[in-house]
Design an enzyme around this catalytic site. Structure first.
Site, PDB file in Angstrom:
ATOM      1  N   GLU A  73       1.364  -0.495  -5.151  1.00  0.00           N
ATOM      2  CA  GLU A  73       0.395   0.555  -5.432  1.00  0.00           C
ATOM      3  C   GLU A  73       1.200   1.850  -5.500  1.00  0.00           C
ATOM      4  O   GLU A  73       1.537   2.438  -4.476  1.00  0.00           O
ATOM      5  CB  GLU A  73      -0.679   0.658  -4.337  1.00  0.00           C
ATOM      6  CG  GLU A  73      -1.778   1.638  -4.709  1.00  0.00           C
ATOM      7  CD  GLU A  73      -2.275   2.486  -3.555  1.00  0.00           C
ATOM      8  OE1 GLU A  73      -3.234   3.243  -3.767  1.00  0.00           O
ATOM      9  OE2 GLU A  73      -1.711   2.421  -2.462  1.00  0.00           O
ATOM     10  N   ASP A  98       0.819  -1.205   0.000  1.00  0.00           N
ATOM     11  CA  ASP A  98       0.000   0.000   0.000  1.00  0.00           C
ATOM     12  C   ASP A  98       0.858   1.263   0.000  1.00  0.00           C
ATOM     13  O   ASP A  98       1.917   1.321   0.628  1.00  0.00           O
ATOM     14  CB  ASP A  98      -0.899  -0.015   1.249  1.00  0.00           C
ATOM     15  CG  ASP A  98      -1.766   1.213   1.361  1.00  0.00           C
ATOM     16  OD1 ASP A  98      -2.598   1.421   0.464  1.00  0.00           O
ATOM     17  OD2 ASP A  98      -1.605   1.972   2.340  1.00  0.00           O
TER      18      ASP A  98
END
EC number: 2.4.1.18
Length: 724
Positions: free
Chosen positions: A458, A405
């Protein structure tokens, strides 16, 4: 052995002594005598139980400090029999009679950031020492004045199990007999300013259900895995040449028994595995399931990095989940959050009273927007914590990959900061050199130890080499989310079809950079929240056009180079935005359009999984060729997807609701072309235009090709042909 002075007695009984093992336990006084001391505030009487003596201890302080002197030639084994004020008796081995387990090599590797299995040493571990069953507790708190284990087994009293510090390692340790799986505990830390902190275990394998936040002793070592076939196959898998269709799931809101009643990991596995196979998903990606206190955070503010959330069951229940997926040929990817952590008092923040896991300077150590701390990646013990955590999920839980993330927030020191709110690196730049080195280290170790394991970034910027090999100065990720494709394609589709001809570049621009990284096309949870609308509600037009547009979008997505990811509910056109607090609207499958879309989705993903040209060359220009990019007036594009054996699929898209009859498409070879997919079929609630079994090519050069086919293009549709 020094005689206890009043000053030491006072420090011991007030839990203020740095090294309680120096006085407590058994110690040699001279050649013929040993002294044993124990601190137990809940005891009135203490008796020695041994082959040497069964004498009673002398109480040398009213706060529960006891002492006995025994004549003996050598150290001997013994137990302690306590009698409490209520005459209740309990017997145990002396915790202060055991030698350290965390050894010199452990200290060296941990301090150097290369103790990759540090979770096997730090935390709470059920074990036997000298045939004594109990739990070994170890924690890193280098700046603490004193650390104790407190829990259900000692009345949460920090005086009873004060830990020993192991040299300059900053690691504190104690083995406590009779503590077993299911017992709850925390670390009581006295800071240098004499504040008392109660902290959950950073390495705990299990935690209490929120809002409680104590750690739970849990033995994770006796699960019987049955996924050896999957694991063997995975280690030899070349993901680049395989289809990858990922279903992103939030465990708390995919489906619920009742409105406020979660499915547990086992129930979730049993339901999900059937659904995943029906819809031709190859992988499931779980939004963070590491322990987190706040449902509203969706799991992105983690307080228990080594513990699957107790909301859904035990660690072994989650092992069942992974094992079930693997036995059904479904890979499991976890959303992993090494970019920041919350400021909850029981968690990592200011763990020993100092900025331990985080930077002290808020310009480096805090995300002001998010209200969270940033890990100090340059501190060896901290990077070791995170890297060992990634390895832990791979080894202990057989996880197949991590979606990392907020990578951009880690790579740039000025991420979401104004001038003066960040500190440049040593070269004056904005790159976070320590985080970059962390990623290289992480990916190198994962590739070496777990062949076939995937790391997915990401990352939303143009940072170079995210998916390049570390030896080529890349970060070493396998895949990167294609945020540019997602943004441009959705922006294009949200426009009324009449205006799309002015924005042809938005739907074609992704091919300019598609092979600069190994991309995964991601329609994630972030695209269906906070007023962005659900996928079906993004589409313009009346209800028929909305569904036609969405079918067209998915047809385009599943033929575009790159692996695929779709957020739950999007496959059957959930109307509402995603709400973490409620189940998906499964009743919609009783509606004609939603049911038809579900049928369509199963078919388009089945085509994707079974046609090599659609996936075998995703990361190289040889797998893609434009047929026509220039028909912006009609908002039509066409291209070829190719495999390693020069097989190809002709992909044609009509982005308007206008039927295009006698539309000619150039093709590379002469022969019979079979229509293998048409998103406008009536079984999908389409208009059923352009449905043909096959068509002969003509010797009419078109679009720079020697041959062509003349077809009818249905409205708002994507169609595929292959050479028969």
């Amino acid at each position: 052995m020094p005689i206890l002075r009043q000053e030491e007695i006072k420090k011991l009984v007030s839990a203020d002594y740095y090294d309680p093992f120096y006085f407590l336990g058994i110690h040699k006084m001279n050649k013929k005598q040993f002294v044993i001391r124990t601190l137990q505030p809940f005891a009135e009487v203490v008796q020695l139980v041994s082959d040497i003596s069964n004498d009673f201890f002398k109480k040398i302080d009213e706060n529960g400090l006891f002492e006995i002197i025994i004549d003996a030639n050598d150290f001997f084994e013994y137990e302690l029999l306590y009698t409490g004020k209520n005459k209740k008796k309990w017997q145990t081995k002396d915790p202060y009679s055991f030698l350290p387990v965390f050894g010199d090599l452990d200290k060296y590797l941990f301090k150097n950031g290369t103790h990759y299995n540090i979770y096997e040493k730090l935390g709470a571990h059920v074990m036997k020492i000298k045939d004594v069953e109990g739990t070994l507790f170890s924690v890193w708190a280098p700046n603490a004045k004193r650390v104790s284990v407190v829990g259900s087994f000692n009345g949460w009293d920090g005086r009873i199990h004060q830990m020993r510090v192991l040299g300059d390692s900053g690691v504190w340790e104690i083995f406590i007999p009779n503590v077993k799986s299911g017992d709850i505990y925390k670390y009581e830390i006295k800071t240098q300013s004499n504040d008392i902190l109660l902290k959950s275990d950073p390495y705990a394998f299990f935690n209490e259900m929120r809002p409680a936040n104590a750690s739970v002793v849990f033995d994770i070592n006796d699960f019987k895995w049955k996924d050896s076939k999957w694991m063997k196959k995975r280690s030899k898998n070349n993901f680049k040449e395989k289809p990858m269709n990922v279903y992103e799931v939030h465990a708390g809101s995919w489906k619920r028994k009742e409105e406020n009643n979660f499915l547990n990991y086992k129930e979730l596995a049993d339901d999900l595995v059937v659904y995943l196979k029906e819809n031709n998903f190859t992988h499931i990606e779980l939004m963070p399931i590491s322990e987190h206190p706040l449902d509203m955070s969706w799991g992105y503010q983690i307080t228990g990095y080594f513990a699957p959330s107790s909301r859904f069951g035990t660690p072994k229940d989650f092992m069942y989940f992974v094992d079930k997926m693997h036995r059904n040929n479904i890979g499991v990817i976890l959303d992993w959050v090494p970019g920041h952590f919350p400021k909850d008092e029981h968690s990592l923040g200011r763990f020993d009273g100092t900025a331990l896991y985080e930077h002290k300077d808020p310009r480096l150590g805090e995300h002001i927007d998010w209200g969270t701390y940033i890990f100090n990646y340059g501190r060896n013990e901290v990077s070791n914590f995170l890297i060992s955590n990634a390895l832990f999920w791979a080894k202990i839980y057989h996880i197949d990959g991590l979606r990392v993330d907020a990578v951009a927030s880690m790579l740039y020191l000025d991420y979401s900061r104004k001038d003066g709110e960040w500190i440049p690196n040593k070269y004056g730049g904005r790159e976070n050199l320590e985080a970059i080195e962390f990623f290289k280290h992480l990916n190198s170790i994962l590739k070496n130890d777990f062949p076939g394991f995937l790391t997915i970034a990401e990352e939303s910027t143009s940072f170079p080499g995210v998916t390049q090999k570390v030896e080529n100065n890349g970060l070493g990720f396998d895949l990167k989310w294609n945020m540019g494709w997602m943004h441009d394609s959705l922006e294009y589709f949200e426009k009324e079809p009449i205006y799309r001809k002015y924005h042809q570049n938005e739907i074609t621009f992704s091919m300019v950079y598609s092979f600069s990284e190994n991309f995964i096309l991601s329609i994630s949870h972030d695209e269906v929240v906070y007023g962005k609308k659900s996928m079906i509600e993004k589409m313009p037009g009346d209800l028929w056009q909305k569904f036609a547009n969405l079918r067209l979008y998915y047809t385009f997505m599943y033929s575009h180079p790159g692996k695929k990811l779709l957020f739950m509910g999007s496959e059957f056109a959930q109307y509402k935005e995603w709400d973490f607090n409620h189940s998906l609207d499964w009743h919609l499958l009783n509606e004609e359009y939603n049911y038809s879309l579900s049928k369509f989705f199963k078919d388009i993903t089945n085509i994707y999984l079974n046609k090599k040209p659609l996936y075998e060359i995703d990361f190289d220009p040889t797998g893609f060729e434009w047929i026509d990019i220039n028909d912006s007036e009609n908002s039509i594009i066409s291209f070829l997807r190719k495999d390693n054996n020069n097989n190809f699929i002709v992909c044609i898209f009509n982005f308007t609701p206008v039927i295009r009859e006698n539309y000619r498409i150039g093709v590379p070879k002469s022969g019979i072309y079979k229509q293998i997919f048409n998103s406008d079929k009536d079984i999908y609630s389409g208009s059923n235009w352009g449905i043909i079994e096959e068509i002969n090519s003509e010797n009419i050069p078109w679009h720079g090709k020697d041959f062509s086919i003349n077809i009818t293009l249905p409205p708002l549709s994507g169609i595929f042909f292959e050479l028969k």
